[in-house]
Design a protein around this motif. Sequence first.
Motif, PDB file in Angstrom:
ATOM      1  N   ARG A 132       2.738 -13.873  15.203  1.00 36.65           N
ATOM      2  CA  ARG A 132       2.096 -12.754  14.582  1.00 36.65           C
ATOM      3  C   ARG A 132       2.694 -12.457  13.150  1.00 36.65           C
ATOM      4  O   ARG A 132       3.910 -12.247  13.188  1.00 36.65           O
ATOM      5  CB  ARG A 132       2.223 -11.532  15.385  1.00 36.65           C
ATOM      6  N   HIS A 133       2.059 -12.325  12.181  1.00 35.63           N
ATOM      7  CA  HIS A 133       2.779 -11.768  10.855  1.00 35.63           C
ATOM      8  C   HIS A 133       2.845 -10.443  11.017  1.00 35.63           C
ATOM      9  O   HIS A 133       1.982  -9.597  11.155  1.00 35.63           O
ATOM     10  CB  HIS A 133       1.670 -12.044   9.591  1.00 35.63           C
ATOM     11  N   ALA A 134       4.160 -10.120  11.121  1.00 34.41           N
ATOM     12  CA  ALA A 134       4.800  -8.725  11.395  1.00 34.41           C
ATOM     13  C   ALA A 134       4.933  -7.809  10.074  1.00 34.41           C
ATOM     14  O   ALA A 134       5.955  -7.158  10.101  1.00 34.41           O
ATOM     15  CB  ALA A 134       5.912  -8.913  12.257  1.00 34.41           C
ATOM     16  N   TYR A 139      -0.862  -2.063   9.107  1.00 35.46           N
ATOM     17  CA  TYR A 139       0.417  -1.374   9.625  1.00 35.46           C
ATOM     18  C   TYR A 139       1.228  -0.476   8.786  1.00 35.46           C
ATOM     19  O   TYR A 139       2.098   0.041   8.854  1.00 35.46           O
ATOM     20  CB  TYR A 139       1.190  -2.339  10.435  1.00 35.46           C
ATOM     21  N   SER A 140       0.664  -0.879   7.356  1.00 34.33           N
ATOM     22  CA  SER A 140       1.578  -0.205   6.297  1.00 34.33           C
ATOM     23  C   SER A 140       0.544   0.547   5.306  1.00 34.33           C
ATOM     24  O   SER A 140       0.643   0.365   3.976  1.00 34.33           O
ATOM     25  CB  SER A 140       2.606  -0.840   5.470  1.00 34.33           C
ATOM     26  N   ALA A 141      -0.677   0.639   5.796  1.00 34.62           N
ATOM     27  CA  ALA A 141      -1.798   1.228   5.174  1.00 34.62           C
ATOM     28  C   ALA A 141      -1.679   2.719   4.680  1.00 34.62           C
ATOM     29  O   ALA A 141      -1.097   3.517   5.433  1.00 34.62           O
ATOM     30  CB  ALA A 141      -3.166   0.909   5.691  1.00 34.62           C
ATOM     31  N   VAL A 142      -2.417   3.157   3.586  1.00 32.85           N
ATOM     32  CA  VAL A 142      -2.588   4.547   3.429  1.00 32.85           C
ATOM     33  C   VAL A 142      -4.037   5.017   3.723  1.00 32.85           C
ATOM     34  O   VAL A 142      -4.926   3.869   3.329  1.00 32.85           O
ATOM     35  CB  VAL A 142      -2.282   5.170   2.132  1.00 32.85           C
ATOM     36  N   GLU A 143      -4.319   5.973   4.364  1.00 31.50           N
ATOM     37  CA  GLU A 143      -5.814   6.173   4.579  1.00 31.50           C
ATOM     38  C   GLU A 143      -6.039   7.601   4.655  1.00 31.50           C
ATOM     39  O   GLU A 143      -5.235   8.546   4.613  1.00 31.50           O
ATOM     40  CB  GLU A 143      -6.151   5.530   6.029  1.00 31.50           C
ATOM     41  N   SER A 144      -7.287   8.096   4.345  1.00 31.18           N
ATOM     42  CA  SER A 144      -7.875   9.452   4.335  1.00 31.18           C
ATOM     43  C   SER A 144      -9.010   9.620   4.928  1.00 31.18           C
ATOM     44  O   SER A 144      -9.943   8.748   4.827  1.00 31.18           O
ATOM     45  CB  SER A 144      -7.500   9.729   2.691  1.00 31.18           C
ATOM     46  N   HIS A 181      -2.239  -3.510   2.005  1.00 30.50           N
ATOM     47  CA  HIS A 181      -1.728  -4.584   1.123  1.00 30.50           C
ATOM     48  C   HIS A 181      -0.769  -5.756   1.809  1.00 30.50           C
ATOM     49  O   HIS A 181      -0.811  -5.771   3.136  1.00 30.50           O
ATOM     50  CB  HIS A 181      -0.722  -4.086   0.001  1.00 30.50           C
ATOM     51  N   ASN A 182      -0.775  -6.595   0.994  1.00 25.18           N
ATOM     52  CA  ASN A 182       0.261  -7.696   1.534  1.00 25.18           C
ATOM     53  C   ASN A 182       0.689  -8.349   0.449  1.00 25.18           C
ATOM     54  O   ASN A 182       0.452  -8.073  -0.832  1.00 25.18           O
ATOM     55  CB  ASN A 182      -0.272  -8.658   2.702  1.00 25.18           C
ATOM     56  N   THR A 183       2.049  -9.180   0.468  1.00 29.10           N
ATOM     57  CA  THR A 183       2.632  -9.666  -0.586  1.00 29.10           C
ATOM     58  C   THR A 183       2.534 -11.367  -0.497  1.00 29.10           C
ATOM     59  O   THR A 183       2.784 -11.662   0.838  1.00 29.10           O
ATOM     60  CB  THR A 183       4.074  -9.367  -0.689  1.00 29.10           C
ATOM     61  N   ASP A 184       2.598 -11.780  -1.471  1.00 28.26           N
ATOM     62  CA  ASP A 184       2.573 -13.585  -1.360  1.00 28.26           C
ATOM     63  C   ASP A 184       3.918 -14.022  -0.880  1.00 28.26           C
ATOM     64  O   ASP A 184       3.898 -14.809  -0.058  1.00 28.26           O
ATOM     65  CB  ASP A 184       2.652 -14.023  -2.822  1.00 28.26           C
ATOM     66  N   ALA A 185       4.904 -13.106  -1.161  1.00 28.86           N
ATOM     67  CA  ALA A 185       6.261 -13.727  -0.562  1.00 28.86           C
ATOM     68  C   ALA A 185       6.403 -13.415   0.950  1.00 28.86           C
ATOM     69  O   ALA A 185       6.974 -14.387   1.800  1.00 28.86           O
ATOM     70  CB  ALA A 185       7.657 -12.632  -1.130  1.00 28.86           C
ATOM     71  N   ASN A 270      -1.675  -9.799  11.052  1.00 24.89           N
ATOM     72  CA  ASN A 270      -0.668  -8.801  11.717  1.00 24.89           C
ATOM     73  C   ASN A 270      -1.561  -8.167  12.965  1.00 24.89           C
ATOM     74  O   ASN A 270      -1.110  -8.080  14.090  1.00 24.89           O
ATOM     75  CB  ASN A 270      -0.309  -7.794  10.795  1.00 24.89           C
ATOM     76  N   TYR A 271      -2.721  -7.617  12.488  1.00 22.17           N
ATOM     77  CA  TYR A 271      -3.732  -6.980  13.581  1.00 22.17           C
ATOM     78  C   TYR A 271      -4.039  -8.073  14.688  1.00 22.17           C
ATOM     79  O   TYR A 271      -4.179  -7.484  15.546  1.00 22.17           O
ATOM     80  CB  TYR A 271      -4.958  -6.496  12.959  1.00 22.17           C
TER      81      TYR A 271
END
Length: 406
Positions: A132-134, A139-144, A181-185, A270-271
């Motif tokens: 699992r990509h942790a 898991y670190s989203a912003v939502e409204s 989001h996610n990052t290339d790294a 991740n999900y």
Amino acid sequence: MKKIQMKTPLVEMDGDEMTRIIWQKTKDELLCPYIDLKTEYYDLGLENRDKTDDRVTVDAANATKKYGVAVKCATITPNAQRVEEYKLKKMWKSPNGTIRAILDGTVFRAPILINGIKPYIPTWKKPITIARHAYGDIYSAVESKVEAGSKAELVITGKNGEEKRLTVKEFDGNGVVMGMHNTDASIASFARACFNYALSTRQPIWFAAKDTISKTYDHRFKDIFQEIYDGEYREKFGAAGLEDYFYTLIDDAVARVIRSEGGFIWACKNYDGDVMSDMLATAFGDLAMMTSVLVSPDGNFEYEAAHGTVQRHYYAHLRGEKTSTNPIATIFAWTGGLRKRGELDGINELCDFANKLENACIKTVESGIMTKSLAALSTIENKKAVNLDELLCHIKSNLEKSMNQE
Ligand code: NAP
Ligand code: MG
């Protein structure tokens, strides 16, 4: 009998509640009589984390970076009720989260298969390991929540202040919106951990995402995996005689997993990994038979059981009752760590011992001796549900039999 000698210490992370009891019994009964056990001990029990302001968790993770191999007992992640119960200075973060942040690792979970405890999927003959990509995504989203008549936009402000705007939705009615989001790294280090683990366990690896629908986001995952495979791993896989890395759509992967025989690693976003790991654990039988290892991109390993501290059993234990807690995944955390230490230090005896202890666990259950929750699933005739101490006793006797056969 001469005890097996070790060279480099294992990083030992002690933990909480019932698994802390199992931890000590495993060492006393199954390890220390046969191995001159060399560990660097870190007490991650909640009381000591509180006492050290959680410094001990950081120290343990850094020691894992130094030595390369750790074994970890399950630990309490405090919530409000635990803060009260243990009179904590604060609600400390999840130790696994802290360790993962320092090692930058990927978690691989694999079930322990036993004849007579049939997976719900009859075609599954070999374990399926989930990676699992942790990091990131929801898991670190912003939502409204959004009110009718609002317009939601995605705004990306560049280094130089220039803005890129994308309309997410012009809302006629009320609704919800999310930015993730996610990052290339992070994706790259996930890919490398997966390829390294596939090589080190000699298993094929699959990765799946939804690139047909998510043509930029999920597609980025697909591209990074492929670039890294082609550039750094294709030759190594060839040399090891492993099948080429395989990408497919997530829906197709789910269908193939169900039809498969098992025996491969399934890398998940991740999900997908969160959801599918629970599906696999249940379909293979029992959470108490699931192992877990954190592998960092630079090759450090931390082994643990996938289950938690089994709190309800601990309270029964405190009342003086005999519990039917299954120690097998915790024992496999130790054998995983010892075998890896043996491989790295060139101590065959240690690898051998780890294999024998694992076989002793499997043989014990296959002979019909098991804990209550396994007995409920098993088709073995004349099965007998035993308590923790009785099970450990049988495992020890099977271990000694196999050692004396030499
Ligand atoms: P849990 O400890 O995994 O236990 C959930 C239930 O699963 C238990 O009540 C028990 O069912 C069964 N179970 C799990 N492992 C078992 C075993 N070895 N033998 C027999 N039955 C087993 O999860 P939880 O109750 O959600 O969490 C308890 C604590 O563990 C929490 O404080 C949590 O923060 C922590 N936790 C730590 C980790 C970790 O360190 N990696 C992971 C997960 C949770 P019955 O009670 O019905 O017998
Ligand atoms: Mg889950």
